[in-house]
Design an enzyme around this catalytic site. Structure first.
Site, PDB file in Angstrom:
ATOM      1  N   ASP A 542      10.170   0.782  -0.690  1.00 41.38           N
ATOM      2  CA  ASP A 542       8.974   0.748  -1.530  1.00 41.38           C
ATOM      3  C   ASP A 542       8.186  -0.544  -1.350  1.00 41.38           C
ATOM      4  OD1 ASP A 542      11.076  -0.676  -2.799  1.00 41.38           O
ATOM      5  OD2 ASP A 542       9.969  -0.626  -4.686  1.00 41.38           O
ATOM      6  N   GLN A 544       8.052  -2.032   1.711  1.00 40.27           N
ATOM      7  CA  GLN A 544       7.487  -1.964   3.056  1.00 40.27           C
ATOM      8  C   GLN A 544       6.169  -1.195   3.068  1.00 40.27           C
ATOM      9  OE1 GLN A 544      10.346  -0.495   5.925  1.00 40.27           O
ATOM     10  NE2 GLN A 544      12.025  -1.471   4.820  1.00 40.27           N
ATOM     11  N   CYS A 545       6.014  -0.246   2.148  1.00 43.34           N
ATOM     12  CA  CYS A 545       4.790   0.556   2.080  1.00 43.34           C
ATOM     13  C   CYS A 545       3.868  -0.011   1.008  1.00 43.34           C
ATOM     14  CB  CYS A 545       5.119   2.017   1.762  1.00 43.34           C
ATOM     15  SG  CYS A 545       6.213   2.793   2.972  1.00 43.34           S
ATOM     16  N   THR A 546       2.555   0.226   1.199  1.00 40.32           N
ATOM     17  CA  THR A 546       1.591  -0.170   0.180  1.00 40.32           C
ATOM     18  C   THR A 546       1.579   0.918  -0.892  1.00 40.32           C
ATOM     19  OG1 THR A 546       0.257  -1.290   1.860  1.00 40.32           O
ATOM     20  CG2 THR A 546      -0.805  -0.816  -0.244  1.00 40.32           C
ATOM     21  N   VAL A 547       2.266   0.672  -1.972  1.00 42.36           N
ATOM     22  CA  VAL A 547       2.397   1.668  -3.033  1.00 42.36           C
ATOM     23  C   VAL A 547       1.352   1.367  -4.101  1.00 42.36           C
ATOM     24  CG1 VAL A 547       3.920   2.723  -4.736  1.00 42.36           C
ATOM     25  CG2 VAL A 547       4.858   1.883  -2.556  1.00 42.36           C
TER      26      VAL A 547
END
Length: 706
Positions: A542, A544-547
């Site tokens: 979570d 590593q990704c642009t949430v």
């Protein structure tokens, strides 16, 4: 009973360039103003063409009497054509076009012709006899132009009649070839030299002289009826019907002193025979002479002349240029239309071309980059470059509008290439380029084998920043924004930075410098007292990704683009101060879009937005003088120390030591800028404070009461 004189009506021949000029004037100058404006048209001698078939002479075809209207000077007239003036009434809606009182417009134009006759001005300038009227509506979305031409003719009541039927000029003059050559050649020379469409031909002692209308008295004095011809350039090629211009010329004749109501009219159609011999003229001449019984004038002003269609009905026409226009040109016109319409009513002072001329560098071609690129294109920006080293993944197309499923296949297409290609598909006129380079970052070590590639990437990014007017920082980590932020400050560019949280965002512009003076407004890093570090290693999925909430990125990207627009439209550009707070919280500024804010922080929770001002920090790790000077002096060597976080001697921070401990207390940038010393001073102060937990609860022991 005498035959009523009939005329060959005008038909309009409008060049596409004329409608293009109407569209340009409406869009850029007139806008909502429907005031009539002057236009010009032209007509020439009527002519007939012989259509040949299989080498044999065929049928002779008459060319219609046309009033030609073009976009250039003199209505695009050819040499020798008669130039006449007109009035264009362009409406704002097709309903206004239909409601327009066309009868009143034609009567007004007819009254102007009559005034020119009565005042004598038409005798000096015969073109005043042939003014025309155009009513139109320009549908600039579809490039369709409703129009109707009126050629006002002052009518006689009763009508003028024919007392001598039309006959060829050679037959009318007689058998003397020299007389014929003198008449036709003289008329051709007079028209060519004066561009007067009406004249008098007077025979004296067996030779013809061509005189202006103002010589009426001299020509008629003592002359017999056969020795004076009232001539005009006749656009008709009909065997017996003169062209429409004769109607108002006869109105002029009605207002002259007439010994007799009978005049002979030369319908001159041989402008191309100037210099020909008499024998050749007799063979090729197409001019005719007709005898006209001029009716007395009427007290009432009677005017006719609205153009009729092929079926003889008085009706408007539609010119559809879209089918003839290049698709890319239509797209460019449509894009320009949406922008120019702002200036009609809502923002008259906006300089659309100024924004469109911006060269924009987009560092990051993800969700923010995709939405920002579309918004920039909507503003007319046609030159942009995408910087991104990533590839399109299967999760991207749903959130990033420049990519589709096919871009995700086979390991994913490079994002920068795919983004630039998508922009060109959306609008072929955009100059979208790709720079698929990895942006070097602080605290992301560069090994010996990577130095050459990192040096090349840093040099390319430096050149890209220098070559563009505005730089958008749209990456998803703090450290990836450092190098382009520093280079933007170095080159004095307008830098706009956007960062996202889960349901919040910041869109801000970096301060720019006036000469060598430091900026007044801070950059993205000015608010921090720590240098950018490696935030990408050791992260869960979570992280590593642009949430973010899906609707956040388009809001933030659109806000950033509008922030740039406000900066570009401000007279001070990047030096524009942020809005001062007022009693009601609004900005006060005379610029088109007001004073551009420094930072905008938005929150979807509660749907709030705040404008914040942050001053430049003299110890900033990106835009402070010490950082920029270090780069100017040491170039890539300085950058390499930043990337590797090289340990330095604080007394001489530009000189690295031979040590490379695994976890130094302070980074190279913190040491260089003095942040490390600031931290130590803070730690020392905190260590000197004695915190007492003794004493009565609630007492203020140890503190001076204020």
């Amino acid at each position: 009973m005498s035959e009523i004189l009939r005329f060959e009506p005008f038909s309009s021949a409008v060049e596409p360039e004329f409608w293009a000029s109407v569209a340009h004037h409406k869009l850029h100058t007139a806008r909502l103003d429907t005031a009539a404006r002057d236009v010009q048209g032209s007509f020439g001698c009527g002519r007939r063409h012989t259509v040949r078939s299989g080498g044999e002479s065929g049928q002779t075809v008459a060319v219609p009497a046309r009033l030609r209207v073009g976009a250039g000077e003199e209505g695009g007239a050819n040499g020798g054509d008669i130039v006449v003036g007109g009035r264009l009434h362009n409406t704002n809606t097709v309903e206004d076009f239909k409601r327009l009182d066309k009868g009143a417009l034609l009567r007004e134009a007819g009254a102007a012709v009559l005034e020119a006759i009565q005042s004598g001005r038409a005798s000096e300038d015969p073109s005043l006899l042939w003014g025309f009227v155009v009513v139109s509506f320009a549908d600039l979305k579809r490039y369709r132009f409703w129009h109707w031409f009126g050629f006002p003719a002052v009518m006689a009541d009763p009508a003028d009649t024919v007392w001598s039927a039309a006959q060829g000029v050679g037959e009318a003059v007689g058998s003397d070839d020299s007389e014929l050559a003198g008449l036709v050649g003289g008329c051709a020379q007079f028209v060519s030299e004066t561009r007067h469409g009406a004249f008098l031909a007077c025979r004296r002692n067996g030779s013809w002289q061509v005189r202006p209308l103002s010589a009426w008295g001299d020509c008629m004095a003592g002359a017999s009826s056969g020795d004076v011809l009232v001539g005009f350039v006749d656009p008709s090629s009909h065997g017996s019907r003169p062209g429409w211009p004769l109607r108002n010329l006869l109105a002029w004749v009605r207002h002259q002193r007439l010994a007799t109501r009978r005049v002979r009219v030369l319908c001159f159609r041989d402008g191309g025979l100037r210099g020909a011999s008499g024998a050749e003229m007799r063979q090729r001449a197409q001019s005719v002479v007709v005898g006209v019984d001029v009716a007395p004038g009427s007290e009432a002003l009677l005017v006719s002349g609205w153009e009729r269609d092929a079926g003889g009905r008085a009706a408007a026409r539609v010119a559809d240029l879209s089918a003839a226009m290049d698709g890319e040109r239509l797209a460019a016109a449509a894009l320009d239309l949406n922008l120019q319409l702002m200036r009609w009513r809502l923002a008259p002072g906006v300089d659309v071309a100024r924004m469109a001329a911006q060269r924009v560098l987009l560092v990051g071609a993800g969700t923010l980059g995709a939405y920002a690129a579309r918004a920039l294109l909507a503003w007319g920006v046609r030159r942009m470059t995408f910087v991104d080293s990533g590839r399109v993944s299967f999760s991207n197309p749903a959130r990033q509008p420049l990519y589709d499923f096919a871009d995700s296949l086979d390991g994913g297409r490079p994002k920068a290439d795919a983004a630039a290609a998508a922009m060109r598909r959306i609008f072929p006129g955009v100059d979208a380029r790709a720079a698929p380079l990895q942006v070097p970052m602080p605290a992301h070590g560069v090994g010996a084998s990577e130095v050459a590639a990192t040096r090349a990437a840093a040099a390319e990014l430096d050149a890209l920043v220098a070559a563009h007017d505005a730089v958008f920082l749209l990456t998803d980590s703090r450290e990836s924004r450092w190098l382009p932020a520093m280079l933007g400050a170095l080159h004095g560019k307008v830098v706009v930075c956007v960062a996202l949280g889960f349901d919040s965002y910041v869109a801000m512009r970096h301060g720019t410098r006036r000469g060598s003076a430091p900026p007044q407004l801070g950059c993205y890093f000015c608010n921090d007292v720590v240098a950018p570090a490696d935030s990408l290693s050791d992260r869960s999925l979570d992280q590593q990704c642009t949430v973010t909430r899906p609707g956040l990125a388009p809001i933030a990207a659109g806000t950033a683009v509008e922030l740039l627009a406000a900066v570009v439209q401000h007279p001070l550009g990047g030096l524009a101060p942020p809005p001062p707070p007022t009693a009601d919280g609004d900005a006060v500024d005379s610029a088109v879009f007001g004073a551009p804010p420094h930072q905008l922080r938005g929150y979807l929770a509660g749907f709030r937005q705040h404008a914040i001002v942050g001053q430049a920090y003299d110890r900033c790790t990106a835009c402070s003088d010490v950082v920029l000077d270090a780069y100017r002096q040491h170039g890539f060597d300085f950058l390499l120390r930043v990337f590797n976080n090289t340990v330095v001697d604080e007394a001489a921070p530009h000189v690295p030591t031979n040590q490379a401990p695994p976890a130094p207390d302070y980074s190279y940038l913190e040491t260089l800028t003095g942040l490390a010393a600031l931290h130590r001073q803070t730690d020392d102060i905190m260590a000197d404070i004695e915190w007492s937990e003794d004493g009565d609860e609630g007492s203020d022991a140890g503190f001076e009461q204020l």
